[in-house]
Design a protein around this motif. Structure first.
Motif, PDB file in Angstrom:
ATOM      1  N   UNK A  21      -6.509 -18.899  23.308  1.00 33.93           N
ATOM      2  CA  UNK A  21      -5.486 -19.032  22.267  1.00 33.93           C
ATOM      3  C   UNK A  21      -5.746 -18.053  21.121  1.00 33.93           C
ATOM      4  N   UNK A  22      -6.977 -17.999  20.646  1.00 35.22           N
ATOM      5  CA  UNK A  22      -7.312 -17.100  19.538  1.00 35.22           C
ATOM      6  C   UNK A  22      -7.035 -15.645  19.907  1.00 35.22           C
ATOM      7  N   UNK A  23      -7.434 -15.245  21.115  1.00 37.40           N
ATOM      8  CA  UNK A  23      -7.197 -13.857  21.559  1.00 37.40           C
ATOM      9  C   UNK A  23      -5.704 -13.551  21.648  1.00 37.40           C
ATOM     10  N   UNK A  24      -4.960 -14.449  22.273  1.00 42.43           N
ATOM     11  CA  UNK A  24      -3.520 -14.218  22.461  1.00 42.43           C
ATOM     12  C   UNK A  24      -2.774 -14.171  21.134  1.00 42.43           C
ATOM     13  N   UNK A  25      -3.073 -15.118  20.257  1.00 38.87           N
ATOM     14  CA  UNK A  25      -2.403 -15.149  18.955  1.00 38.87           C
ATOM     15  C   UNK A  25      -2.804 -13.926  18.141  1.00 38.87           C
ATOM     16  N   UNK A  26      -4.066 -13.509  18.278  1.00 32.53           N
ATOM     17  CA  UNK A  26      -4.512 -12.292  17.605  1.00 32.53           C
ATOM     18  C   UNK A  26      -3.716 -11.077  18.037  1.00 32.53           C
ATOM     19  N   UNK A 122     -10.728 -14.462  11.584  1.00 30.69           N
ATOM     20  CA  UNK A 122     -11.897 -13.791  12.173  1.00 30.69           C
ATOM     21  C   UNK A 122     -11.484 -13.003  13.404  1.00 30.69           C
ATOM     22  N   UNK A 123     -10.620 -13.585  14.230  1.00 27.28           N
ATOM     23  CA  UNK A 123     -10.140 -12.897  15.429  1.00 27.28           C
ATOM     24  C   UNK A 123      -9.337 -11.646  15.045  1.00 27.28           C
TER      25      UNK A 123
END
Length: 127
Positions: A21-26, A122-123
């Motif tokens: 999720x963090x990677x995709x939203x980033x 942070x991401x």
């Protein structure tokens, strides 16, 4: 994203889904929620009433998959700046947590809105 890739992510554990999720939203700079016909967002309350959270997804495909079978839930896009500026303070004020990318195994990474914001920031710093 094809159905196999979607299923693969949904079958991973809560921590792996959170990182995804963090990677995709980033990358996409948006969060997806589900809303009903009155444009009210889906809020889930635990059986004992101790936990209330807003489920969120990294893409329309994941939100739509979760909403399958419900007649009046549709995915809604929230640009990341709006999420930071409006949603995080509102969720915090209302005492709502955020449930990140619910999976098929019923596990869920639940976090406070401010913590999710920090993790996303942070991401974003890594891009």
């Amino acid at each position: 994203m094809n159905q196999d890739a979607l299923t693969s992510v949904l079958e991973s554990d809560g921590e792996e889904r959170y990182d995804f999720f963090l990677r995709q939203v980033g990358e996409e700079r948006e969060i997806w929620i589900l809303v009903n016909a009155e444009n009210r967002f889906l809020k889930i309350v635990s059986e004992d009433g101790d936990v209330e959270y807003l489920p969120v997804w990294p893409s329309e495909a994941f939100a739509a998959e979760y909403g399958k079978g419900s007649d009046d839930l549709t995915p809604k896009r929230i640009p990341l700046p709006d999420f930071f500026r409006k949603w995080v303070p509102g969720l915090t004020k209302d005492g709502l947590d955020v449930g990140v990318l619910p999976g098929v195994d019923e596990t869920l990474w639940i976090t406070e809105p401010e913590e999710l914001k920090r993790d996303l920031q942070d991401e974003l710093a890594s891009f």
